[in-house]
Design a protein around this motif. Structure first.
Motif, PDB file in Angstrom:
ATOM      1  N   MET A 182     -13.026  -0.953  11.808  1.00 14.58           N
ATOM      2  CA  MET A 182     -12.425  -0.752  10.506  1.00 14.58           C
ATOM      3  C   MET A 182     -13.327   0.103   9.621  1.00 14.58           C
ATOM      4  SD  MET A 182      -9.649  -1.620   8.828  1.00 14.58           S
ATOM      5  CE  MET A 182      -8.886  -3.202   8.799  1.00 14.58           C
ATOM      6  N   LYS A 183     -14.644  -0.111   9.728  1.00 15.64           N
ATOM      7  CA  LYS A 183     -15.567   0.654   8.889  1.00 15.64           C
ATOM      8  C   LYS A 183     -15.478   2.148   9.206  1.00 15.64           C
ATOM      9  CE  LYS A 183     -20.345   0.949   7.462  1.00 15.64           C
ATOM     10  NZ  LYS A 183     -21.670   0.353   7.510  1.00 15.64           N
ATOM     11  N   PHE A 184     -15.330   2.490  10.505  1.00 21.80           N
ATOM     12  CA  PHE A 184     -15.213   3.893  10.894  1.00 21.80           C
ATOM     13  C   PHE A 184     -13.991   4.536  10.252  1.00 21.80           C
ATOM     14  CE2 PHE A 184     -13.327   7.082  13.705  1.00 21.80           C
ATOM     15  CZ  PHE A 184     -14.325   8.044  13.665  1.00 21.80           C
ATOM     16  N   ILE A 185     -12.869   3.832  10.267  1.00 21.62           N
ATOM     17  CA  ILE A 185     -11.639   4.377   9.671  1.00 21.62           C
ATOM     18  C   ILE A 185     -11.823   4.568   8.170  1.00 21.62           C
ATOM     19  CG2 ILE A 185      -9.210   3.871   9.163  1.00 21.62           C
ATOM     20  CD1 ILE A 185      -9.049   2.529  11.893  1.00 21.62           C
ATOM     21  N   ASN A 186     -12.473   3.623   7.506  1.00 27.51           N
ATOM     22  CA  ASN A 186     -12.703   3.755   6.067  1.00 27.51           C
ATOM     23  C   ASN A 186     -13.580   4.962   5.753  1.00 27.51           C
ATOM     24  OD1 ASN A 186     -11.133   1.586   5.307  1.00 27.51           O
ATOM     25  ND2 ASN A 186     -12.823   0.150   5.338  1.00 27.51           N
ATOM     26  N   ILE A 187     -14.620   5.181   6.544  1.00 31.25           N
ATOM     27  CA  ILE A 187     -15.500   6.329   6.318  1.00 31.25           C
ATOM     28  C   ILE A 187     -14.758   7.627   6.593  1.00 31.25           C
ATOM     29  CG2 ILE A 187     -17.570   7.512   7.162  1.00 31.25           C
ATOM     30  CD1 ILE A 187     -18.791   4.694   7.564  1.00 31.25           C
ATOM     31  N   ILE A 215      -1.228  16.261   5.839  1.00 33.31           N
ATOM     32  CA  ILE A 215      -0.677  14.941   6.165  1.00 33.31           C
ATOM     33  C   ILE A 215      -1.803  13.929   6.356  1.00 33.31           C
ATOM     34  CG2 ILE A 215       0.539  13.633   7.957  1.00 33.31           C
ATOM     35  CD1 ILE A 215       2.342  16.164   8.290  1.00 33.31           C
ATOM     36  N   LEU A 216      -2.850  14.325   7.071  1.00 32.84           N
ATOM     37  CA  LEU A 216      -3.982  13.421   7.297  1.00 32.84           C
ATOM     38  C   LEU A 216      -4.681  13.058   5.982  1.00 32.84           C
ATOM     39  CD1 LEU A 216      -5.551  14.861  10.564  1.00 32.84           C
ATOM     40  CD2 LEU A 216      -4.280  12.715  10.290  1.00 32.84           C
ATOM     41  N   VAL A 217      -4.812  14.031   5.083  1.00 30.39           N
ATOM     42  CA  VAL A 217      -5.427  13.751   3.777  1.00 30.39           C
ATOM     43  C   VAL A 217      -4.548  12.781   2.987  1.00 30.39           C
ATOM     44  CG1 VAL A 217      -6.034  14.770   1.543  1.00 30.39           C
ATOM     45  CG2 VAL A 217      -6.774  15.874   3.657  1.00 30.39           C
ATOM     46  N   GLY A 218      -3.250  12.987   3.008  1.00 30.22           N
ATOM     47  CA  GLY A 218      -2.333  12.080   2.309  1.00 30.22           C
ATOM     48  C   GLY A 218      -2.356  10.674   2.883  1.00 30.22           C
ATOM     49  N   LEU A 219      -2.354  10.560   4.195  1.00 32.32           N
ATOM     50  CA  LEU A 219      -2.442   9.247   4.831  1.00 32.32           C
ATOM     51  C   LEU A 219      -3.781   8.582   4.528  1.00 32.32           C
ATOM     52  CD1 LEU A 219      -0.818   9.995   8.309  1.00 32.32           C
ATOM     53  CD2 LEU A 219       0.160   8.640   6.435  1.00 32.32           C
ATOM     54  N   SER A 220      -4.828   9.381   4.481  1.00 35.18           N
ATOM     55  CA  SER A 220      -6.153   8.850   4.160  1.00 35.18           C
ATOM     56  C   SER A 220      -6.190   8.288   2.744  1.00 35.18           C
ATOM     57  CB  SER A 220      -7.216   9.937   4.311  1.00 35.18           C
ATOM     58  OG  SER A 220      -7.306  10.343   5.657  1.00 35.18           O
ATOM     59  N   ALA A 221      -5.559   8.993   1.817  1.00 31.40           N
ATOM     60  CA  ALA A 221      -5.494   8.499   0.435  1.00 31.40           C
ATOM     61  C   ALA A 221      -4.733   7.179   0.390  1.00 31.40           C
ATOM     62  CB  ALA A 221      -4.836   9.534  -0.464  1.00 31.40           C
ATOM     63  N   ALA A 222      -3.642   7.087   1.130  1.00 35.60           N
ATOM     64  CA  ALA A 222      -2.882   5.838   1.165  1.00 35.60           C
ATOM     65  C   ALA A 222      -3.728   4.719   1.784  1.00 35.60           C
ATOM     66  CB  ALA A 222      -1.590   6.034   1.962  1.00 35.60           C
ATOM     67  N   TRP A 223      -4.483   5.033   2.825  1.00 38.68           N
ATOM     68  CA  TRP A 223      -5.341   4.037   3.474  1.00 38.68           C
ATOM     69  C   TRP A 223      -6.423   3.542   2.520  1.00 38.68           C
ATOM     70  CZ3 TRP A 223      -5.183   1.262   7.854  1.00 38.68           C
ATOM     71  CH2 TRP A 223      -6.341   0.581   8.207  1.00 38.68           C
ATOM     72  N   GLN A 224      -6.960   4.415   1.688  1.00 36.53           N
ATOM     73  CA  GLN A 224      -8.037   4.040   0.777  1.00 36.53           C
ATOM     74  C   GLN A 224      -7.567   3.101  -0.336  1.00 36.53           C
ATOM     75  OE1 GLN A 224     -11.410   4.472   0.725  1.00 36.53           O
ATOM     76  NE2 GLN A 224     -11.089   5.127   2.830  1.00 36.53           N
ATOM     77  N   ILE A 225      -6.265   2.896  -0.460  1.00 35.43           N
ATOM     78  CA  ILE A 225      -5.747   1.919  -1.412  1.00 35.43           C
ATOM     79  C   ILE A 225      -6.155   0.511  -0.978  1.00 35.43           C
ATOM     80  CG2 ILE A 225      -3.631   0.881  -2.326  1.00 35.43           C
ATOM     81  CD1 ILE A 225      -2.399   3.704  -2.211  1.00 35.43           C
ATOM     82  N   ILE A 226      -6.224   0.279   0.332  1.00 37.96           N
ATOM     83  CA  ILE A 226      -6.571  -1.049   0.859  1.00 37.96           C
ATOM     84  C   ILE A 226      -7.967  -1.476   0.403  1.00 37.96           C
ATOM     85  CG2 ILE A 226      -6.961  -2.389   2.967  1.00 37.96           C
ATOM     86  CD1 ILE A 226      -4.756  -0.586   4.266  1.00 37.96           C
ATOM     87  N   PRO A 227      -9.034  -0.657   0.634  1.00 36.85           N
ATOM     88  CA  PRO A 227     -10.349  -1.089   0.154  1.00 36.85           C
ATOM     89  C   PRO A 227     -10.429  -1.185  -1.377  1.00 36.85           C
ATOM     90  CG  PRO A 227     -10.582   0.806   1.628  1.00 36.85           C
ATOM     91  CD  PRO A 227      -9.128   0.535   1.453  1.00 36.85           C
ATOM     92  N   LEU A 228      -9.658  -0.357  -2.064  1.00 35.58           N
ATOM     93  CA  LEU A 228      -9.654  -0.431  -3.523  1.00 35.58           C
ATOM     94  C   LEU A 228      -9.156  -1.786  -3.989  1.00 35.58           C
ATOM     95  CD1 LEU A 228      -9.933   0.881  -6.341  1.00 35.58           C
ATOM     96  CD2 LEU A 228      -7.564   1.629  -6.071  1.00 35.58           C
TER      97      LEU A 228
END
Length: 74
Positions: free
Chosen positions: A1-6, A46-59
């Protein structure tokens, strides 16, 4: 999970810097590298947009655990 967050955080930073270049200089670095409207450029966006959506979880995790509030009290 940490790798995906980074990885997603790096992509969000790249996207933010690209938008900064667009706003300041009307220069789209992703389009310059991969070609405007190309399939590769679309994949990067698309990857940048998905990454932004993913970063909502740690927030939300940080706000729910009180981590952000604890940082303000220092």
């Amino acid at each position: 999970m940490k790798f995906i967050n980074i990885l997603t955080l790096i992509l969000v930073i790249v996207g933010g810097l690209n938008w900064g270049l667009v706003g300041l200089f009307s220069f789209d670095l992703v389009a310059a590298i991969f070609g405007a409207g190309s399939g590769l450029a679309r994949i990067v966006y698309i990857l940048v947009g998905l990454s932004a959506a993913w970063q909502i979880i740690p927030l939300f995790s940080a706000t729910g655990s009180g981590e952000l509030a604890a940082g303000r009290n220092r």
